[in-house]
Design a protein around this motif. Structure first.
Motif: not given
Length: 102
Positions: A4-30
């Motif tokens: 359960g903890l491993r699953y939650r950590m995976g979801v949290a890591s994906r959320a950070v990747a989506a928010i921060a990483g997605g923003y970084g990739v979008a800013a670079l593409s702009a």
């Protein structure tokens, strides 16, 4: 670590990747589009900046979808890192190589 903890950590890591990483990739593409469109197609710089900014919204949405569609959080982060590295290299080439609009 429990499953359960491993699953939650995976979801949290994906959320950070989506928010921060997605923003970084979008800013670079702009930035890449704002510099690349005038250099490649002779587009006006103001139109290229607007086009790059508008396209970055699509890039951000696709990045978020990619993060949650990837098999693992590790693959999601790797995909974002590769996309960011490629765009960063293009950006570096255009700014250092004199290929961008001055």
């Amino acid at each position: 670590m429990s499953a359960g903890l491993r699953y939650r950590m995976g979801v949290a890591s994906r959320a950070v990747a989506a928010i921060a990483g997605g923003y970084g990739v979008a800013a670079l593409s702009a930035a890449v589009l704002a510099l690349g469109l005038p250099a490649l197609f002779g587009m006006a710089r103001s139109e290229a900046a607007l086009t790059g900014t508008l396209a970055s919204f699509l890039v951000y949405a696709v990045a978020v979808m990619w993060v949650f569609a990837a098999r693992s959080a590790w693959r999601a982060w790797t995909g974002l890192a590769i996309a960011a590295a490629l765009q960063g290299l293009l950006l570096l080439l255009w700014t250092q190589g004199g290929g961008g609009a001055a």
